[in-house]
Structures are given as structure tokens and as C-alpha cells.
Design a protein around this motif. Structure first.
Motif, PDB file in Angstrom:
ATOM      1  N   SER A 135       2.701 -35.759 -23.830  1.00  0.00           N
ATOM      2  CA  SER A 135       1.368 -36.203 -24.267  1.00  0.00           C
ATOM      3  C   SER A 135       0.379 -35.045 -24.295  1.00  0.00           C
ATOM      4  CB  SER A 135       0.862 -37.301 -23.334  1.00  0.00           C
ATOM      5  OG  SER A 135      -0.402 -37.754 -23.735  1.00  0.00           O
ATOM      6  N   LYS A 136       0.491 -34.139 -23.349  1.00  0.00           N
ATOM      7  CA  LYS A 136      -0.425 -32.990 -23.326  1.00  0.00           C
ATOM      8  C   LYS A 136      -0.166 -32.043 -24.500  1.00  0.00           C
ATOM      9  CE  LYS A 136      -1.099 -32.968 -18.299  1.00  0.00           C
ATOM     10  NZ  LYS A 136      -0.858 -32.251 -17.026  1.00  0.00           N
ATOM     11  N   SER A 137       1.049 -32.084 -25.010  1.00  0.00           N
ATOM     12  CA  SER A 137       1.398 -31.220 -26.141  1.00  0.00           C
ATOM     13  C   SER A 137       1.051 -31.854 -27.477  1.00  0.00           C
ATOM     14  CB  SER A 137       2.884 -30.890 -26.111  1.00  0.00           C
ATOM     15  OG  SER A 137       3.263 -30.266 -24.899  1.00  0.00           O
ATOM     16  N   ILE A 138       0.817 -33.166 -27.464  1.00  0.00           N
ATOM     17  CA  ILE A 138       0.528 -33.913 -28.689  1.00  0.00           C
ATOM     18  C   ILE A 138      -0.808 -34.612 -28.506  1.00  0.00           C
ATOM     19  CG2 ILE A 138       1.316 -35.703 -30.284  1.00  0.00           C
ATOM     20  CD1 ILE A 138       3.181 -33.378 -30.170  1.00  0.00           C
ATOM     21  N   PRO A 139      -1.883 -34.090 -29.077  1.00  0.00           N
ATOM     22  CA  PRO A 139      -3.191 -34.720 -28.894  1.00  0.00           C
ATOM     23  C   PRO A 139      -3.200 -36.111 -29.511  1.00  0.00           C
ATOM     24  CG  PRO A 139      -3.296 -33.051 -30.620  1.00  0.00           C
ATOM     25  CD  PRO A 139      -1.955 -32.907 -29.952  1.00  0.00           C
ATOM     26  N   ALA A 140      -3.990 -36.991 -28.906  1.00  0.00           N
ATOM     27  CA  ALA A 140      -4.148 -38.332 -29.434  1.00  0.00           C
ATOM     28  C   ALA A 140      -4.851 -38.253 -30.784  1.00  0.00           C
ATOM     29  CB  ALA A 140      -4.955 -39.199 -28.470  1.00  0.00           C
ATOM     30  N   GLU A 141      -4.679 -39.299 -31.596  1.00  0.00           N
ATOM     31  CA  GLU A 141      -5.270 -39.317 -32.942  1.00  0.00           C
ATOM     32  C   GLU A 141      -6.780 -39.128 -32.880  1.00  0.00           C
ATOM     33  OE1 GLU A 141      -4.645 -39.217 -36.906  1.00  0.00           O
ATOM     34  OE2 GLU A 141      -3.057 -39.637 -35.437  1.00  0.00           O
ATOM     35  N   SER A 142      -7.412 -39.671 -31.842  1.00  0.00           N
ATOM     36  CA  SER A 142      -8.883 -39.567 -31.734  1.00  0.00           C
ATOM     37  C   SER A 142      -9.342 -38.163 -31.403  1.00  0.00           C
ATOM     38  CB  SER A 142      -9.373 -40.524 -30.638  1.00  0.00           C
ATOM     39  OG  SER A 142      -8.779 -40.204 -29.399  1.00  0.00           O
ATOM     40  N   ASP A 143      -8.411 -37.314 -30.911  1.00  0.00           N
ATOM     41  CA  ASP A 143      -8.764 -35.940 -30.547  1.00  0.00           C
ATOM     42  C   ASP A 143      -8.589 -34.977 -31.717  1.00  0.00           C
ATOM     43  OD1 ASP A 143      -9.228 -36.830 -27.985  1.00  0.00           O
ATOM     44  OD2 ASP A 143      -7.177 -36.410 -27.321  1.00  0.00           O
TER      45      ASP A 143
END
Length: 291
Positions: free
Chosen positions: A282-290
Motif C-alpha cells: 500500500s505504501k508503494s501504491i498511492p490511493a486514487e485520492s492521493d
């Protein structure tokens, strides 16, 4: 043992490299079965197998079941008839495992002594062994699904010993099983044996194994970056940001969404049980909102 409605074991998806329609490989098998050996034999097993070839092309389940039973009345060594009954007629765990067990035993009986002695290493290339190989894989999948994991692994290992070319994709299943049971050395050895495999299962599993062995850091991060490049559709499914299909896709292509779904359906449990792995991803893949 508790009775419950069950489905036949998960099938390994087939790889494709284009969007062209793919043939039913079981139907193709009946075409090629007579090649290389002259005219088809009129033996009882051949007669029974001919009925199963016919059943594969019939859309009506009741007719398929009737043909499978007719095939077994002709020859009890017709493994594919038991497989068809397991897929079409079984409703309980007992029935499923019994039919896959019968299929495996029947398929093994049908293998000639010459093949037993000289065929090891290329079993799938011999048509007489294919019903046995199909049956044993389905038995392994169902044993795993219903809790007998050690026996499932032994069946998978034997399938690879008999046919290391692995036309059935057993390695993709066994790698996940080794990781799910916490046997990293065996998983790494299997990965090394097929290190040229370019499918998502291999690339993403390399990243997960690097994380398990070394933790988050330079080596694991580099492997993860390569995995994301190989199939960027996997992270949203692993992180449950996108819905996961209920069943394995029948065909997959390198780097496509179907390959991503196939991988996550098989490996989600491993990622979930590996402490910190999903947080690392998750830390390597930002959320869509980010973004």
C-alpha cells in the motif's frame, strides 16, 4: 464428515498472448489423439474415451452425464468419465473426493508399463497419460480446498516430477501452496527451477518472497517495482480497492486484468497472512485520492 454442496476444484487459467478466440483444448485433444499411432484402437478404453470426447461437445448436462455412465459401463479405466461426473453430478465433499480419487486410480491403471518405465519426464506429451494427469491435478486442488494440504502438495510435486515441462501450470499452484504453508525454501527452489517464467504469478511471487526473506528494503522494493511493471492491475485487487471476480478467468494474457485476477484469487491468502506485506504494498501504491 459434514455434507455440503461443493464445486469441482479450481482450474488453472490458460495463458494467451492475443485477443483471438481460444479453442477448447479438450476438444482439440480428440483430434490429435489418433495422430502418431495409426488408426484408433477398438479397445474398450478407446470406445469409452470416444464417448467422453462426444460428451465434451454436448451442452446438455444430463446427456453428458448419461454418456459418462455409459463410458464407465464399457470400461472402468476411463478416468475422464469420472472427472465429468465429478464436475456435473457431485454435490458433497464425499462425492467429489471419491470421484476424483476414482478418476486418478483409473487413469493410473490405464497407463502402459512401457510408459511407466520410459515416459517419466514428459507425461503430458503422451495422450494415454492425460486423463490421469487431469484427474490427479483436480484431486490435488480439492484436497487443498478441503484441508488436506500436505497430500495436495505431494500430488502437485509428483505431477511436476512426471512432467517438468508443466503444461498444466502446476508450478503456479504449488508455489502458492508452499508460501501458504510457510515453506519459503521450497518456494524459492521451485521459483528457481522455472525462473524464466514471465507470468505475473512468478514476478509477483518473487517480490513477496523477497519481502518475506529480507523485509521492506532495497531488494524487496526493486522486486516489487518489477512486479508492478509486469502487471499493474494486481495492486488494486490485492488491496481490495477494486472488486475481485468470484472465479478464475479461463484465459489470461501477460499483463492484462484477467492475469491479475487469476493471481490474486490464488495468492490473496498468502499476502494476507504475511505480516506487513499488504501495508508494504500500500505504501508503494498511492490511493486514487492521493494521485
Amino acid at each position: 464428515m459434514t455434507k455440503r454442496k461443493v464445486k469441482s476444484g479450481r482450474k488453472s487459467p490458460k495463458a494467451r498472448h492475443s485477443d483471438a478466440p481460444m479453442p477448447d483444448f479438450r476438444s482439440l485433444e480428440k483430434i490429435f489423439a489418433g495422430f502418431g499411432g495409426g488408426a484408433p484402437s477398438d479397445g474398450l478404453l478407446d470406445q469409452a474415451q470416444a464417448l467422453i470426447y462426444q460428451a465434451w461437445d454436448i451442452p446438455n448436462p444430463a446427456k453428458r452425464i448419461a454418456l459418462a455412465k455409459q463410458a464407465l459401463s464399457i470400461c472402468e479405466d476411463c478416468a475422464d468419465a469420472y472427472l465429468l461426473l465429478a464436475e456435473e453430478q457431485a454435490h458433497t465433499l464425499e462425492q467429489v473426493l471419491d470421484l476424483y480419487g476414482r478418476a486418478t486410480t483409473a487413469g493410473e491403471r490405464a497407463i502402459s508399463d512401457d510408459t511407466r518405465e520410459n515416459g517419466v519426464g514428459h507425461y503430458w506429451g503422451l495422450h494415454e497419460t492425460r486423463p490421469y494427469m487431469r484427474a490427479r491435478l483436480q484431486l490435488a486442488l480439492n484436497l487443498w480446498e478441503f484441508g488436506d494440504r500436505s497430500m495436495a502438495i505431494e500430488h502437485a510435486r509428483e505431477l511436476l516430477r512426471l512432467n517438468p515441462m508443466d503444461n498444466q501450470g502446476v508450478r503456479h499452484i504449488l508455489l502458492g501452496w508452499w508460501l501458504a504453508t510457510g515453506n519459503l525454501p521450497q518456494a524459492q527452489a521451485l521459483w528457481k527451477a522455472y525462473e524464466d517464467d514471465g507470468m505475473a504469478c512468478w514476478v509477483w511471487s518473487k517480490a513477496l518472497m523477497a519481502y518475506i526473506e529480507h523485509g521492506p528494503g532495497k531488494k524487496a522494493n526493486a522486486c516489487l517495482e518489477a512486479a508492478i511493471d509486469a502487471n499493474p492491475h494486481i495492486p488494486p485487487l490485492l488491496l481490495r480497492r477494486e472488486p475481485l471476480p468470484m472465479e478464475q478467468p479461463e484465459y489470461v494474457g501477460l499483463g492484462d486484468p484477467a492475469e491479475a485476477a487469476a493471481y490474486v484469487i490464488s495468492y490473496l491468502e498468502v499476502w494476507q497472512q504475511t505480516d506487513g506485506a499488504l501495508r508494504w504494498l500500500s505504501k508503494s501504491i498511492p490511493a486514487e485520492s492521493d494521485r
